[in-house]
Design a protein around this motif. Structure first.
Motif, mmCIF file in Angstrom:
data_model
loop_
_atom_site.group_PDB
_atom_site.id
_atom_site.type_symbol
_atom_site.label_atom_id
_atom_site.label_comp_id
_atom_site.label_asym_id
_atom_site.label_seq_id
_atom_site.Cartn_x
_atom_site.Cartn_y
_atom_site.Cartn_z
ATOM 1 N N VAL A 11 61.783 30.878 49.241
ATOM 2 C CA VAL A 11 63.710 31.483 49.411
ATOM 3 C C VAL A 11 63.969 30.465 47.555
ATOM 4 N N GLU A 12 63.447 29.562 47.269
ATOM 5 C CA GLU A 12 63.909 28.926 46.582
ATOM 6 C C GLU A 12 63.121 30.490 44.934
ATOM 7 N N VAL A 13 62.359 30.846 44.991
ATOM 8 C CA VAL A 13 61.856 31.772 44.348
ATOM 9 C C VAL A 13 62.817 33.382 44.302
ATOM 10 N N LEU A 14 63.886 33.195 45.340
ATOM 11 C CA LEU A 14 64.122 34.606 45.300
ATOM 12 C C LEU A 14 65.157 33.597 45.012
ATOM 13 N N ALA A 15 66.201 32.958 44.880
ATOM 14 C CA ALA A 15 66.868 32.698 44.420
ATOM 15 C C ALA A 15 67.223 32.499 42.779
ATOM 16 N N ASP A 16 65.545 32.142 42.223
ATOM 17 C CA ASP A 16 66.021 31.837 41.099
ATOM 18 C C ASP A 16 66.304 33.099 40.151
ATOM 19 N N GLN A 17 65.787 34.469 41.045
ATOM 20 C CA GLN A 17 64.862 34.957 40.649
ATOM 21 C C GLN A 17 67.112 36.963 39.997
ATOM 22 N N MET A 18 67.315 36.162 41.282
ATOM 23 C CA MET A 18 68.701 36.922 41.633
ATOM 24 C C MET A 18 69.442 36.530 40.447
ATOM 25 N N ALA A 19 69.105 34.845 40.030
ATOM 26 C CA ALA A 19 70.053 34.314 39.132
ATOM 27 C C ALA A 19 69.822 34.942 37.851
ATOM 28 N N LYS A 20 68.502 35.605 37.926
ATOM 29 C CA LYS A 20 68.243 35.607 36.328
ATOM 30 C C LYS A 20 68.575 37.046 36.196
ATOM 31 N N LEU A 21 68.540 37.615 37.308
ATOM 32 C CA LEU A 21 68.893 39.320 37.362
ATOM 33 C C LEU A 21 70.207 39.357 36.983
ATOM 34 N N TYR A 22 71.398 38.687 37.007
ATOM 35 C CA TYR A 22 72.302 39.446 36.651
ATOM 36 C C TYR A 22 72.705 38.941 35.012
ATOM 37 N N LYS A 23 73.424 39.888 35.328
ATOM 38 C CA LYS A 23 74.353 40.521 33.690
ATOM 39 C C LYS A 23 75.814 40.489 33.917
ATOM 40 N N PRO A 24 76.237 39.412 33.250
ATOM 41 C CA PRO A 24 77.529 39.813 33.696
ATOM 42 C C PRO A 24 78.230 41.213 32.863
ATOM 43 N N HIS A 25 77.572 41.466 31.685
ATOM 44 C CA HIS A 25 78.177 42.379 30.714
ATOM 45 C C HIS A 25 77.888 43.844 31.223
ATOM 46 N N ARG A 26 77.250 43.474 32.548
ATOM 47 C CA ARG A 26 76.969 44.737 33.842
ATOM 48 C C ARG A 26 78.200 45.174 34.723
ATOM 49 N N ASP A 27 78.360 44.062 35.027
ATOM 50 C CA ASP A 27 79.066 43.537 36.466
ATOM 51 C C ASP A 27 80.808 44.125 35.764
ATOM 52 N N LYS A 28 80.311 45.790 36.419
ATOM 53 C CA LYS A 28 81.549 45.782 36.044
ATOM 54 C C LYS A 28 83.219 46.329 36.882
ATOM 55 N N GLN A 29 81.869 47.060 37.747
ATOM 56 C CA GLN A 29 82.932 47.601 38.791
ATOM 57 C C GLN A 29 83.543 46.926 39.793
ATOM 58 N N ASN A 30 85.386 47.866 40.494
ATOM 59 C CA ASN A 30 85.959 46.936 41.614
ATOM 60 C C ASN A 30 85.524 47.099 42.590
#
Length: 478
Positions: A391-410
């Protein structure tokens, strides 16, 4: 330009097009690995299976149209026609004449003042910039004071020494005037070129000078560029023109816009080639504010990106997930073959609850539960193929994958995207009764990305402005 209308059937055919065939037809080399193909893109290895692709470096993927748009820089109409042929779609031209192309803008430099007393007074006394640094830039012809308004002029030159860009800033402390003059070429904004492999990137020229004042040791060995915005053109031009540059330090503002700009520029840099990209944070809003603080002046504090902070908080919570206590694990121990169907039914049920509920807290809770369910699936599914992921590895991967400049959908569009992803994951699993290990690994990657999408949805719900809900004690009681 005409508008091109595509039928729903054409859109669907384009999405289902074979990516490998497209690449081979355009002379690209792809390597077969089992049921998948590998393609070395400029941004790293991409795994392809029929009409689906997955970028190992960016941990993202999609269909054929998205592939052409991302890796070949095509517009949506260009991508669809490249996949289906130039006859696809119907061109619709608006009535009336097309607008004439704008005339090229003249680039005229303001004349320099006979001395630079106001420039030095402003930069030294008001901004606290080191005198030797000011002198170094004025000596190179990169700083001067204009004769008419006494603005500080930050000069950008190309490699031939021709001035191509000029940014002005008022020397009057009561004025906040600043801006690029008409006709400036954004590729050649204010910069300095050294001999090392380091490039430092700033939003504003004044931040660049403040940084050098704060950290002057050996500064002339390195290269620096001020974007005069959060656009990336000047940074990319520096990298193209100076191949010795391999390490890039993004020194943008410590606020939401600067954080998003850093992510966006990092993506652009990685698409150029192999670069090491780092982020340097000022302690306050920007480097100019850090210098003010050192001078004992009031400084604007730093600001965090609210959605990035939300994702960090939720992925940290996921690390505390005790899988053995969950319903998924208990049933998995008894009936491991039901894991996929049970997970999909739960995800689809939670999605319906989000749509049906009017309560913000309930919607967000369902979205985060969807993310938790997706992560639990990834852990249990990875055990089934003998490649356990924690779970720890997956959670770290999710945090690393997040790109705020691409998160623009309503919120509505995010729900649609999640629904589409669920449909694709189920359809993919239904294609064969017995999945190979490679197919299961692909499924785990897709589910992890789905979990991240659910966290993004939860963040959008949590952070969106809502009308306050009535609480007990408000209004009359009957």
């Amino acid at each position: 330009m005409p508008y091109i209308h595509f039928s729903e059937q054409e859109k669907e055919l384009a999405k289902q097009a074979d990516i490998v065939r497209f690449l081979q037809a355009h002379g690209e080399q792809v390597k077969r690995t089992g049921k998948e193909f590998a393609w070395d893109s400029p941004a790293g290895k991409v795994t392809i299976r029929e009409n689906q692709w997955y970028s190992q470096y960016e941990q993202t993927g999609g269909g054929a149209v998205k592939f052409l748009r991302k890796f070949f820089g095509m517009t949506y109409p260009e991508a669809v026609r490249s996949l289906l042929g130039e006859s696809a779609g119907q061109e619709i031209r608006a009535a009336g004449k097309e607008k004439p192309k704008p005339e090229p803008k003249n680039f005229s430099l303001p004349p320099p003042h006979s001395d630079m007393r106001r420039l030095y007074a402003y930069l030294l006394s008001e901004r606290g910039i080191d005198r030797d640094i000011i002198h170094a830039f004025t000596h190179e012809g990169l700083l001067y004071e204009d004769a008419v308004n006494h603005n500080v002029c930050f000069v950008g030159k190309d490699d031939t020494g021709t001035v191509r860009h000029l940014h002005k800033r008022a020397t009057n402390p009561l004025s906040d005037f600043k801006g690029n003059i008409t006709g400036s070429d954004a590729d050649y904004a204010f910069h300095y070129t050294g001999k090392s492999d380091r490039l430092y990137v700033f939003e504003a020229p004044i931040d660049l000078l403040a940084f050098l004042t704060l950290y002057p040791a050996g500064w002339q060995e390195h290269s620096y560029v001020a974007l005069c915005s959060t656009a990336d053109r000047a940074a990319l031009r520096m990298l193209k023109d100076h191949p010795q540059l391999k390490q890039v330090y993004l020194c943008l503002d410590h606020d939401s816009a600067g954080i998003e700009g850093a992510y966006r520029i990092a993506d652009s840099i990685h698409s150029l080639g192999e670069y090491q990209v780092y982020r340097l944070f000022p302690a306050h809003k920007d480097w100019d504010e850090d210098l003010k603080a050192r001078m004992g002046k009031n400084a604007i504090p730093a600001g965090e990106h609210p959605k990035l902070a939300y994702i960090a908080e939720k992925t940290a919570e996921l690390k505390g997930l005790s899988l053995e206590d969950t319903d998924e694990y208990i049933k998995y121990k008894r009936m491991p073959a039901d894991l996929f169907d049970d997970t999909m039914r739960k995800l689809e049920r939670l999605k319906k609850q989000i749509i049906a509920s009017d309560l913000t807290e309930k919607k967000e809770s369902c979205a985060t539960e969807m993310a938790r369910t997706a992560v639990a699936f990834c852990v249990l599914r990875s055990r089934q193929i003998g490649k356990p992921i924690t779970v720890e590895v997956l959670a770290d991967q999710m945090a690393k994958l997040y790109k705020p400049h691409r998160d623009k959908q309503n919120i509505s569009s995010q729900l649609d995207s999640i629904g589409y992803d669920l449909k694709e994951i189920r359809e993919d699993a239904d294609k064969s009764d017995a999945q190979t290990k490679t197919e299961i690994e692909w499924q785990i990657r897709r589910m992890l990305l789905l979990g991240l999408s659910c966290l993004q949805l939860g963040g959008s719900i949590s952070l969106s402005p809502t009308v306050a809900e009535p609480t007990v004690g408000q209004g009359a009681s009957y």
